[in-house]
Each structure stands twice: as C-alpha cells, then as structure tokens.
Design an enzyme around this catalytic site. Sequence first.
Site, short mmCIF file in Angstrom:
data_model
loop_
_atom_site.label_atom_id
_atom_site.label_comp_id
_atom_site.label_asym_id
_atom_site.label_seq_id
_atom_site.Cartn_x
_atom_site.Cartn_y
_atom_site.Cartn_z
N GLN A 240 -4.00 -4.77 7.48
CA GLN A 240 -4.95 -5.67 6.92
C GLN A 240 -5.00 -7.15 7.75
O GLN A 240 -5.77 -7.85 7.86
CB GLN A 240 -4.81 -6.28 5.43
CG GLN A 240 -5.00 -4.97 4.58
CD GLN A 240 -6.40 -4.54 4.49
OE1 GLN A 240 -7.38 -5.23 4.95
NE2 GLN A 240 -6.69 -3.32 4.00
N HIS B 194 0.81 -1.23 -0.03
CA HIS B 194 0.05 0.07 -0.03
C HIS B 194 0.88 1.28 0.03
O HIS B 194 2.05 1.24 0.42
CB HIS B 194 -0.96 -0.03 1.41
CG HIS B 194 -1.68 1.03 1.30
ND1 HIS B 194 -1.66 2.50 1.73
CD2 HIS B 194 -3.04 1.09 1.04
CE1 HIS B 194 -2.70 2.92 1.78
NE2 HIS B 194 -3.60 2.13 1.38
N CYS C 272 -4.87 2.22 -3.56
CA CYS C 272 -3.66 2.70 -2.98
C CYS C 272 -2.37 1.78 -3.29
O CYS C 272 -1.69 1.66 -2.47
CB CYS C 272 -3.71 3.24 -1.54
SG CYS C 272 -5.15 4.41 -1.17
N LYS D 13 -10.18 -0.38 10.77
CA LYS D 13 -10.27 -1.72 9.82
C LYS D 13 -10.65 -2.90 10.79
O LYS D 13 -10.90 -3.75 10.42
CB LYS D 13 -9.12 -1.80 8.99
CG LYS D 13 -8.70 -0.69 7.91
CD LYS D 13 -7.64 -1.16 7.10
CE LYS D 13 -7.08 -0.29 6.29
NZ LYS D 13 -7.84 -0.05 5.22
N ASP E 240 3.68 -3.89 8.38
CA ASP E 240 2.21 -3.19 7.64
C ASP E 240 1.13 -4.15 8.41
O ASP E 240 1.00 -4.95 7.53
CB ASP E 240 2.19 -2.61 6.43
CG ASP E 240 0.79 -1.91 6.34
OD1 ASP E 240 -0.07 -2.18 7.15
OD2 ASP E 240 0.67 -1.43 5.15
#
Length: 409
Positions: A202, A122, A365, A225, A199
């Site tokens: 998700q 991303h 993104c 999220k 990261d």
Amino acid sequence: MFNTKKIRQDFPILDQKTNNKPLIYLDSGASSQKPQTVIESMDTYYRQYNANVHRGIYQLSEKASAAYENARKKVARFINASTWRELIFTRNTTESINLVAYSWGLANIKPGDIIITTEMEHHANLVPWQQLAAQTGAMVKYIPITEQGYLDLAKYEAWLSPAVKLVAITQMSNVLGTIPPIKTMIKQAHAVGALVLLDGAQSVPHMPVDVQTLDCDFLAFSGHKMLGPTGIGALWSRKDILSAMPPFMTGGDMIKRVTLEGSTWNSLPWKFEAGTPAIAEAIGFGEAVEYLDGLGMANIRQHEIELTSYALEQLNQVEGLQIYGPQNPQDRGGAIAFTMGDIHPHDIAAVLDGEGIAIRAGHHCAMPLHDKLGLPATTRASFYIYNTAEDVDRLVEGLDKARELLTRD
Ligand code: C6P
C-alpha cells in the site's frame, strides 16, 4: 497543481456508467486502474515483439529481453535501489514475502528466535511467518494496535532483544491506513541485529519510498496496485543478503550450470526468477512507474493527504458512521475503513454499487485486525490519483441513501 481532471483522461475505464450512474472507483487499495500507456505498452509487446526472454539469438527475443530488463531498471530506480540486480520480479507482494520466508527464513531462523510483526498486517505478511515459525520452532510476536489505530511502540521497544531476527511490518495498513514510524523502527531493530521486511503493497503506490534512505532489508510490493498489470510484483533486498540466500524456486533460467550431479545458480537477480517470467506484465509495470514518476510521488502523497483530509471531515459527519484508524491525515494513507451502525458492510457496498460506487467490504485479508476490533467486516473506501472531492461527496450521498434504505425503525 495536481490536475485530476487531466489524469482521469488517461484512464479509459473511468469513462463509463455502472448501474446507469457514472462510475466512482473507490477500490484502488484492492487494485488500481491502468492508464492508456500501460495498456498500450503490453499491447505493443504482443503485437510487435512477442518472444521469450534470455533465450533467443534472434531479434524479437533480444528486443523482448531488453524491454524486460529495462522495466526492471525503471522499477529499481523508482525505489532508489543502488543497483537493478537487487530487484527481483515476482508475481505480487504475497510471492515476494513468501520468497523471503522460504529462502532467507528457513536458512536463518532457528528454534527460540523471535519474529516481530503487527496486529494490523494483511495475511500476506502474517501467515508466512506463522508457517516459518511452525517449521523452525521460532515464535511470532504481534505489536498491538492502540484504540486510535497506531502501533503500541512501547511494546515493540520492550520486545526488541538479540533473539529477534526479523521485524516484518506494513509501511501502510490496508485497513486502518496507519503509516508507522518505519525509519525509527528500522534503526531500533538493527540495533539488536534484526533485519526488517517492509510490506510496501500500500505504501509504494502512494508515497515516495527510498530503500537506501529507509535502510530497510527487504521491500515487497505489487504492480497491480500502482497502475501496473496483475501478475507482476517485486522483491527488493540488498545484494549481500540476496547473494547469501538459497534459491526459492528452481528450474530454467535461474541456473548457471546443470549436470546430473548437481547445479549452480545464475547471478542476481535471475537466481530468483525460475521459468519464463511475466514479460508483458513487467513491461507494463515499467510503464506504470514511469507514469507515477511523471506525476511525482511527493505530489501524489500530497493529493492523497488533501483528499483523505476532506473525506475524514465529511465521513465523520455521516450519522452513525465510525471510522477505524488514525484521524490525522498526515499519519495515514487513503484507505478508510468504517462501519455504519449495525448495517452489514456488504449491504452498504451493495447499495453503493447501485449508485455507481465501487467500494470494498469484508475483512480485507486482515482477519486478526478485525477480531481485535470486534468486527466481522468493515466497508472500505480507498483513493488514488484519479479520485476527487466530488467522489467523496457522491460516497457520502450514497451512504445516506444506504442508511435510509437499510435502517429499521
Ligand atoms: N491488499 C486489499 O484490498 P497481493 O495480493 O500479493 O498483490 O497483495 C497482498 C497485500 C499485502 N499487503 C498489503 C498491505 C495489502 O494491502 C495487500 C493486498 C488488497 O487490501 C487485496 S486483499
């Protein structure tokens, strides 16, 4: 058993029609819906004990401070941080990664150093490293993805050397769904002295993430999220790393003492939280992880493996549809990006919207990844705890309708 029907009752927004059809929400990868308990916790704060934190001597402020710090403890425990002092509240994953780039990065990255990331990142885990490299004379290398949507790990291993100072990778791709073999990659990075930033935007919402077992050095994730509100996220790192890092932003609350000659910094984690924080949002975030804990992250992961497995099976049978990313549900999360012939992804999303189905279309993104795939955009369905096999069936029906409407003979 995972009781989706019961879970859905906790999400007031799901019980509605959009375009006269029952809402099917398939865009949790962009932002999840919020359960009643999260909404109520924020409402209660504003109605009953709204006040600034860490400042007031009066009861309301003390109550707000306790709730804010209690939320931090819940989020820290959720990722198994060894202490709540290692959990910094930020606005989101993007801010967490920028914090690392500007604070740790500018203090530690030198000309000739190498930062390794991947082609499937991303922009939040890509642009900050490009900027850091431009400012320091370092170089960014991107692990390529294979045709099946996996990382080319041979390249990664070949590139590892003492010049590599940071490996910054997603734990779950927001487009391909790919879950890289993070634990092995971390061991390999550490063997050459590099730190690893994950990261977790998700991954943290969808699978058990334990920072001590993983032995990563930084983890960035977003509240919105994972059933929490927008405007709140977190950065976790080890105490020794955070203690050595200079502040990212300066001002109120992050100082110990200020004189006209200079300032000293507050202890962790407040050294990195300048200004009035997002108090209601932190409280909502704490409530969100409590809800997820109640369901059990391993159960959530299992539910999503089953749903993704069913979705891949069904979508693979849709005429002209191509899925990007691993086909094995064990190797991926529940974000499924696809194209359908030469129909524009935005047109597909518009037809689906007419059917009550909320889905994302665009580059998500991740422009370099779409460049690599030779596509301007994809359509993406992403699942969460409240999605069912019936949602997948409705999606497939909607896609058949889109093909009928949008394909010219
Ligand atoms: N992806 C999506 O629809 P923020 O915006 O800071 O909360 O999260 C940024 C981010 C970072 N990394 C990954 C892997 C992400 O998926 C995201 C957010 C959303 O895919 C919005 S673009």
